[in-house]
Write a protein that holds these residues in place. Structure first.
Motif, PDB file in Angstrom:
ATOM      1  N   LEU A  89       0.842  -1.207   0.000  1.00 47.98           N
ATOM      2  CA  LEU A  89       0.000   0.000   0.000  1.00 47.98           C
ATOM      3  C   LEU A  89       0.876   1.256   0.000  1.00 47.98           C
ATOM      4  O   LEU A  89       0.607   2.203  -0.733  1.00 47.98           O
ATOM      5  CB  LEU A  89      -0.931   0.002   1.212  1.00 47.98           C
ATOM      6  N   SER A  90       1.906   1.259   0.802  1.00 48.87           N
ATOM      7  CA  SER A  90       2.768   2.432   0.902  1.00 48.87           C
ATOM      8  C   SER A  90       3.675   2.586  -0.317  1.00 48.87           C
ATOM      9  O   SER A  90       3.736   3.655  -0.925  1.00 48.87           O
ATOM     10  CB  SER A  90       3.632   2.321   2.163  1.00 48.87           C
ATOM     11  N   GLY A  91       4.368   1.521  -0.666  1.00 53.91           N
ATOM     12  CA  GLY A  91       5.368   1.612  -1.734  1.00 53.91           C
ATOM     13  C   GLY A  91       4.806   1.610  -3.132  1.00 53.91           C
ATOM     14  O   GLY A  91       5.217   2.398  -3.977  1.00 53.91           O
ATOM     15  N   LYS A  95       3.326   5.468  -3.652  1.00 45.08           N
ATOM     16  CA  LYS A  95       4.535   6.052  -4.229  1.00 45.08           C
ATOM     17  C   LYS A  95       4.704   5.739  -5.709  1.00 45.08           C
ATOM     18  O   LYS A  95       4.907   6.636  -6.521  1.00 45.08           O
ATOM     19  CB  LYS A  95       5.756   5.587  -3.444  1.00 45.08           C
ATOM     20  N   LYS A  96       4.640   4.462  -6.077  1.00 48.49           N
ATOM     21  CA  LYS A  96       4.900   4.082  -7.460  1.00 48.49           C
ATOM     22  C   LYS A  96       3.744   4.449  -8.394  1.00 48.49           C
ATOM     23  O   LYS A  96       3.950   5.042  -9.442  1.00 48.49           O
ATOM     24  CB  LYS A  96       5.181   2.587  -7.530  1.00 48.49           C
ATOM     25  N   LEU A  97       2.525   4.072  -8.009  1.00 47.46           N
ATOM     26  CA  LEU A  97       1.362   4.354  -8.857  1.00 47.46           C
ATOM     27  C   LEU A  97       0.797   5.752  -8.642  1.00 47.46           C
ATOM     28  O   LEU A  97       0.095   6.277  -9.491  1.00 47.46           O
ATOM     29  CB  LEU A  97       0.271   3.304  -8.623  1.00 47.46           C
ATOM     30  N   GLY A  98       1.074   6.348  -7.475  1.00 47.12           N
ATOM     31  CA  GLY A  98       0.633   7.712  -7.191  1.00 47.12           C
ATOM     32  C   GLY A  98      -0.848   7.855  -6.892  1.00 47.12           C
ATOM     33  O   GLY A  98      -1.414   8.936  -7.053  1.00 47.12           O
ATOM     34  N   LYS A 120      -7.064  14.209  -6.548  1.00 50.55           N
ATOM     35  CA  LYS A 120      -6.363  14.041  -7.793  1.00 50.55           C
ATOM     36  C   LYS A 120      -5.107  13.193  -7.557  1.00 50.55           C
ATOM     37  O   LYS A 120      -4.386  13.408  -6.591  1.00 50.55           O
ATOM     38  CB  LYS A 120      -5.961  15.399  -8.365  1.00 50.55           C
ATOM     39  N   ALA A 121      -4.869  12.224  -8.444  1.00 48.48           N
ATOM     40  CA  ALA A 121      -3.678  11.381  -8.305  1.00 48.48           C
ATOM     41  C   ALA A 121      -2.435  12.230  -8.529  1.00 48.48           C
ATOM     42  O   ALA A 121      -2.408  13.124  -9.355  1.00 48.48           O
ATOM     43  CB  ALA A 121      -3.727  10.249  -9.314  1.00 48.48           C
ATOM     44  N   VAL A 122      -1.398  11.923  -7.743  1.00 46.80           N
ATOM     45  CA  VAL A 122      -0.148  12.694  -7.786  1.00 46.80           C
ATOM     46  C   VAL A 122       0.667  12.312  -8.973  1.00 46.80           C
ATOM     47  O   VAL A 122       0.785  11.255  -9.397  1.00 46.80           O
ATOM     48  CB  VAL A 122       0.665  12.457  -6.501  1.00 46.80           C
TER      49      VAL A 122
END
Length: 122
Positions: A89-91, A95-98, A120-122
Motif C-alpha cells: 500500500l505504501s510503496g 509512491k509508485k502508482l501515485g 487528484k492522483a499525484v
C-alpha cells in the motif's frame, strides 16, 4: 537377483560417475524444444485469452470499493502477510502508482484503506 547401490558402485568403480544414457536419451534436444514452443505459440495465436488478474489488480479492485478494504481482507485475497500488504500500500499504491490512499478507522474500530476518488492522483 536384485542389484543394490553398493553392488553397482563396486562394479563401476568407486569414483567413476555412472553413465545414464537412458536419461540423456529421454531429454529432448534444444532444437526440438524450440520447435515445440514455436508450434504452441502459433496454436494460441488465433485465440485472445483474457489475462488473469494480478494481485495488484485484485488489491486495487478492493481499494476502489466504497467501504474500502481491511488489512485482513487484502491478506485473504492475496495470501500475503500483514507487513507485505502495508508495504504494498505504501510503496506501490501511494509512491509508485501515485494513487491517493485514505486510511480511516470506522466506528467499529477497524482500519480500512480505500482510494480517494475525489482527490487528484499525484
Amino acid at each position: 537377483m536384485r542389484t543394490t547401490e553398493t553392488d553397482q558402485a563396486a562394479s563401476t568403480g568407486a569414483g567413476e560417475p555412472e553413465n545414464n544414457s537412458l536419461q540423456a536419451a529421454a531429454t529432448p534436444s534444444k532444437r526440438v524444444r524450440r520447435q515445440a514452443a514455436g508450434h504452441a505459440e502459433v496454436a494460441n495465436k488465433g485465440k485472445n485469452p483474457k489475462p488473469a488478474d494480478t494481485k495488484t489488480d485484485t488489491v486495487l479492485k478492493k481499494l476502489r470499493l466504497a467501504k474500502g478494504a481491511t488489512i485482513e481482507a487484502l491478506m485473504e485475497a492475496t495470501g500475503w502477510q500483514p507487513h507485505s500488504v502495508r508495504g504494498f500500500l505504501s510503496g506501490t499504491v501511494k509512491k509508485k502508482l501515485g494513487f491517493p490512499l485514505l486510511s480511516e478507522v470506522g466506528k467499529d474500530g477497524v482500519r480500512r484503506y480505500r482510494l480517494d476518488s475525489k482527490a487528484k492522483a499525484v
